[in-house]
Design a protein around this motif. Sequence first.
Motif, short mmCIF file in Angstrom:
data_model
loop_
_atom_site.label_atom_id
_atom_site.label_comp_id
_atom_site.label_asym_id
_atom_site.label_seq_id
_atom_site.Cartn_x
_atom_site.Cartn_y
_atom_site.Cartn_z
N THR A 9 22.54 -12.69 21.54
CA THR A 9 22.68 -14.00 22.17
C THR A 9 22.91 -13.83 23.68
N PRO A 10 22.83 -14.92 24.43
CA PRO A 10 23.09 -14.84 25.87
C PRO A 10 24.52 -14.42 26.22
N HIS A 11 25.39 -14.38 25.22
CA HIS A 11 26.78 -13.97 25.46
C HIS A 11 26.97 -12.47 25.22
N ASP A 12 25.96 -11.80 24.72
CA ASP A 12 26.11 -10.39 24.35
C ASP A 12 25.92 -9.45 25.52
N THR A 13 26.75 -8.40 25.53
CA THR A 13 26.50 -7.23 26.36
C THR A 13 26.01 -6.15 25.41
N VAL A 14 24.79 -5.69 25.63
CA VAL A 14 24.16 -4.74 24.72
C VAL A 14 24.23 -3.33 25.32
N ILE A 15 24.58 -2.37 24.49
CA ILE A 15 24.45 -0.97 24.89
C ILE A 15 23.19 -0.42 24.22
N GLU A 16 22.32 0.13 25.04
CA GLU A 16 21.07 0.71 24.55
C GLU A 16 21.12 2.21 24.82
N ILE A 17 20.93 2.99 23.79
CA ILE A 17 20.96 4.45 23.93
C ILE A 17 19.53 4.97 23.97
N GLY A 18 19.24 5.82 24.96
CA GLY A 18 17.91 6.39 25.07
C GLY A 18 16.85 5.36 25.38
N PRO A 19 16.99 4.61 26.48
CA PRO A 19 16.00 3.56 26.79
C PRO A 19 14.62 4.12 27.12
N GLY A 20 14.55 5.39 27.47
CA GLY A 20 13.25 6.01 27.74
C GLY A 20 12.54 5.35 28.90
N LEU A 21 11.33 4.89 28.65
CA LEU A 21 10.53 4.28 29.71
C LEU A 21 10.80 2.78 29.87
N GLY A 22 11.60 2.20 28.96
CA GLY A 22 12.06 0.84 29.18
C GLY A 22 11.46 -0.25 28.32
N SER A 23 10.68 0.09 27.31
CA SER A 23 10.03 -0.94 26.48
C SER A 23 11.04 -1.92 25.87
N LEU A 24 12.06 -1.37 25.20
CA LEU A 24 13.05 -2.22 24.55
C LEU A 24 13.97 -2.89 25.57
N THR A 25 14.27 -2.19 26.64
CA THR A 25 15.11 -2.76 27.70
C THR A 25 14.50 -4.06 28.23
N LEU A 26 13.19 -4.04 28.49
CA LEU A 26 12.50 -5.22 29.02
C LEU A 26 12.56 -6.39 28.05
N ALA A 27 12.50 -6.09 26.76
CA ALA A 27 12.56 -7.16 25.76
C ALA A 27 13.98 -7.73 25.63
N LEU A 28 14.99 -6.88 25.87
CA LEU A 28 16.37 -7.32 25.72
C LEU A 28 16.87 -8.16 26.90
N LEU A 29 16.50 -7.78 28.11
CA LEU A 29 17.11 -8.36 29.31
C LEU A 29 17.08 -9.89 29.37
N PRO A 30 15.97 -10.56 29.02
CA PRO A 30 15.97 -12.02 29.12
C PRO A 30 16.87 -12.69 28.09
N GLU A 31 17.25 -11.95 27.04
CA GLU A 31 17.95 -12.57 25.91
C GLU A 31 19.46 -12.40 25.94
N VAL A 32 19.98 -11.51 26.80
CA VAL A 32 21.40 -11.17 26.74
C VAL A 32 22.05 -11.27 28.12
N GLN A 33 23.37 -11.16 28.14
CA GLN A 33 24.11 -11.23 29.40
C GLN A 33 23.93 -9.97 30.23
N ARG A 34 23.95 -8.82 29.55
CA ARG A 34 23.82 -7.55 30.25
C ARG A 34 23.32 -6.47 29.29
N VAL A 35 22.57 -5.52 29.84
CA VAL A 35 22.17 -4.32 29.09
C VAL A 35 22.75 -3.11 29.81
N ILE A 36 23.52 -2.33 29.07
CA ILE A 36 24.02 -1.05 29.58
C ILE A 36 23.15 0.03 28.93
#
Length: 283
Positions: A45-72
Amino acid sequence: MSMLGPAEIRNLAQKLDLRPTKRLGQNFVIDAGTVRRIVRVAEVTPHDTVIEIGPGLGSLTLALLPEVQRVIAVEIDPVLAAQLPETVAHHAGPYAERLTVIHDDALRIASADLPAEAQPTALVANLPYNVSVPVVLHLLDVLPSLQRGLVMVQSEVADRLAAGPGSKVYGVPSAKAAWYADVRRAGPVGRTVFWPVPNVDSGLVSLVRREPPATAASRNEVFAVVDAAFAQRRKTLRAALATWAGSPVLAEEALRKAGVDPGARGEQLAIEDFARIAESRSV
């Protein structure tokens, strides 16, 4: 906002002179539909701070960023860690400020290493195959703020993490994960969505934090019983726990005190049973 497809992934890899290594378990997702599905199933949700392990080239990071408060994003590879902010700025500029990149080994991360004002509430990651179970258990242990997670792991590992007592694949990962969370399979992922293509399929695993079993024993004491019980799977608990207890007789005494059949085997016990066994010797 644009996603990374096969061409973008290969262009990035060429730019970075990147050769994915088995040592770091590097298999990059090249299918935008798969990362969107992961974000959807994770129910962030927009209230979540997500921790992503091994983002690599960023595919999942790009999908997460619009949906959450922050991605670590925690990345062990220095080249990938340095590139990720550039990729996000190019493909998802309006959301770039939501990204924090930490260049470190996820197995060494502690709560104090993360921004005090942004402790993660959710784990969402395509985990490197070779460290997936240790990473999940470590993060659940050191990040009490984590309330849930969705991880993509090797299919066989997904089965083991989500297995219940009595299953043929129930073992140490299953029991230890159950200490922290309710764990279930959340769907299959084919191998063709990765580059390079691995020789195994993957699976999604959902984790929802729960209270550990009520026990006077510490987590380490309970996990010592789990380790001993599964060290020799075919042995009865009376035999398997003999070294842990000091002798077969003492093992039987502890088991009977805990209300567990000494003739049972470890794969028949839930984490609550292991907790009672540990407690029978700790009090």
